[in-house]
Design a protein around this motif. Structure first.
Motif, mmCIF file in Angstrom:
data_model
loop_
_atom_site.group_PDB
_atom_site.id
_atom_site.type_symbol
_atom_site.label_atom_id
_atom_site.label_comp_id
_atom_site.label_asym_id
_atom_site.label_seq_id
_atom_site.Cartn_x
_atom_site.Cartn_y
_atom_site.Cartn_z
ATOM 1 N N ALA A 15 0.837 -1.199 0.000
ATOM 2 C CA ALA A 15 0.000 0.000 0.000
ATOM 3 C C ALA A 15 0.873 1.250 0.000
ATOM 4 N N ASN A 16 0.559 2.160 -0.928
ATOM 5 C CA ASN A 16 1.220 3.464 -1.000
ATOM 6 C C ASN A 16 2.716 3.387 -1.289
ATOM 7 N N VAL A 17 3.170 2.321 -1.895
ATOM 8 C CA VAL A 17 4.581 2.171 -2.252
ATOM 9 C C VAL A 17 4.700 2.059 -3.768
ATOM 10 N N TYR A 18 5.629 2.805 -4.325
ATOM 11 C CA TYR A 18 5.831 2.826 -5.778
ATOM 12 C C TYR A 18 6.987 1.895 -6.145
ATOM 13 N N VAL A 19 6.718 0.977 -7.047
ATOM 14 C CA VAL A 19 7.743 0.047 -7.534
ATOM 15 C C VAL A 19 8.050 0.413 -8.976
ATOM 16 N N SER A 20 9.144 1.123 -9.165
ATOM 17 C CA SER A 20 9.458 1.635 -10.498
ATOM 18 C C SER A 20 9.716 0.509 -11.491
#
Length: 480
Positions: A99-104
């Motif tokens: 949740a709310n974490v960006y995985v580029s």
């Protein structure tokens, strides 16, 4: 609130604005309405002693208004704190889906711009990362190559959606690179006609609100919108601030005050409370027979005021917003307070940090017009009927729905001189400083987004949660 930077005074004088907000009714207006959620945020309060604080105070003081959006291909979901007092949008980087974490690595459309972001919050929290682009989706609209920040080092567990001036982003102030942040990107992509939006936050008991990019909903306010000029800083616009000219406490024995006024105040969703200079704060609190508890950092009044129809009225060159005490006072106490004591959501500010936060904004329907450097205000309708949406168009022609306040104060002369020397750390880590002397009787609102560019700008005070200069070698200081 804690300050570690010296902020300049704004020079105020009487001027007559010539532009007005342009509103257009269309069958299918180019607007983007996005719901806001009011939610509790874990964390610690700022200036507090060791006295037991009622949990209701803690919960009230640690709420934010949240905006849902997605980034990436395929889309990754985010809930970010909406902030009119800052300008960058940033998310926290992660190595796996959460949740709310960006995985580029999971986004085929991600592109790193190799431009650093380095911010330090007033409580010591740091946010370090890099600028990047990706596909953004918000309320059914899509923006390709949207520029934002991927934060890879921070002690925070939430990101921020800044919607202030694009000239006040870290890239612009620290790296001399201006880009289209969220309001400008929506306009540039054709989702809206201009970089403008309206805000409706409902009452103190509500858990939701609405931000409408590119439009105004007439059902959400009472009367007509009154348009005022944004207060410039050294003839440029960095902060969404207005000149506050009078405050009236309307009780059985109404009292008005112009102490420390006119005063530039930021209209800032990044701050729960309303922060005003000590003397002005004392005038308001005194008219309500309240008391300021310096040890805890909270002021209290009689709980009986919650049940009255009394108001604190904030006037901006005659445009008035009534803030009912039922919106300003809430149940909660600190050990040792008299019985029947409730917290009033006003706080004495640090020098130069003048903010009309959520406790004010819930009573005001606000249109932030970044294109024309204007803010339009009306009293909130807490019981709106059927939506009546108008499109915010281009240009400066006034139409029904927004009326320019004649001869509105945007600056005013006064006595006193303050010299401010400030600096920001650029990409190379070299501190650039700029000194400016200003005369005036009104200080700027909020924390300072400042740049030390060759143009000689000094501290640029804005709202809470925003860029403050003065941390040489540590990036930009932020206050939240």
């Amino acid at each position: 609130m804690r300050m570690s930077a010296s902020l300049p005074l704004i020079v105020l004088s009487m001027v007559s604005a010539s532009n007005a907000l342009s509103l257009h009714r269309r069958d299918e207006p180019a607007v983007l309405a996005a719901p806001l959620q009011r939610r509790h945020v874990d964390g610690i309060l700022g200036k507090r002693d060791t006295s037991p604080v009622d949990v209701s105070i803690f919960n009230h003081q640690n709420t934010s208004y949240w905006l849902n959006l997605t980034l990436g291909s395929p889309a990754q979901n985010f809930t970010l704190a909406l902030d009119t007092g800052s300008s960058d949008l940033w998310v926290i980087e992660g190595s796996k889906k959460a949740a709310n974490v960006y995985v580029s690595d999971d986004s085929s459309s991600f592109k790193s711009l190799d431009l650093p972001y380095n911010a330090t919050y007033a409580d010591g929290t740091t946010a370090l990362g890099v600028y990047a682009t990706d596909i953004l989706s918000l309320g059914g609209a899509t923006v390709k190559d949207f520029e934002f920040i991927v934060v890879n080092q921070t002690s925070s567990d939430v990101g921020i959606a800044g919607v202030g001036y694009n000239i006040s982003t870290y890239a612009s102030s620290g790296l001399n690179k201006t880009y289209n942040n969220l309001p400008y990107a929506l306009a540039a992509s054709g989702v809206t006609k201009s970089a403008a939006y309206s805000l409706w936050m409902d009452d103190a008991a509500a858990t939701s609100g609405t931000i409408m990019f590119g439009g105004v909903n007439k059902a959400k306010y009472i009367g007509e919108l009154q348009t005022l000029p944004v207060v410039p800083v050294y003839n440029r616009y960095y902060s969404l601030a207005l000149a506050l000219t009078e405050v009236t406490v309307q009780t059985g024995d109404s009292k008005s005050t112009t102490t420390n006024l006119p005063l530039a105040v930021s209209l800032d969703t990044g701050s729960t409370s309303t922060l005003l200079p000590q003397d002005l704060f004392n005038d308001i609190l005194g008219a309500l027979n309240g008391t300021y508890d310096e040890k805890s950092g909270f002021a209290y009044v009689s709980c009986d005021l919650i049940e009255t129809d009394y108001n604190v009225t904030f006037s901006f060159s005659g445009a008035k917003i009534d803030v009912g005490l039922s919106q300003l006072v809430f149940f909660g106490a600190v050990a040792g307070w008299p019985k029947n004591s409730c917290v009033i959501d006003l706080t004495p500010s640090e020098p130069g940090v003048n903010i009309l936060g959520d406790s004010f904004l819930r009573s005001a329907y606000v249109v932030y017009d970044l294109e024309n450097n204007e803010i339009s205000l009306a009293n909130t309708n807490f019981n709106p009927g059927k939506d009546d949406i108008l499109e915010i168009g281009t240009g400066a022609d006034g139409v029904p729905g927004a009326t320019l306040v004649p001869s509105a104060v945007s600056t005013a002369t006064g006595n006193g001189v303050q010299t401010a020397t400030t600096g920001v750390v650029g990409a190379t880590g070299v501190t650039v400083t700029a000194g400016t002397t200003a005369t005036g009787s009104a200080s700027t609102g909020g924390s300072a987004k400042s740049t030390g560019t060759s143009s000689g700008m000094a501290a640029l005070p804005t709202g809470n949660a925003k860029l403050l200069s003065g941390l040489a070698g540590a990036g930009l200081l932020l206050m939240i």
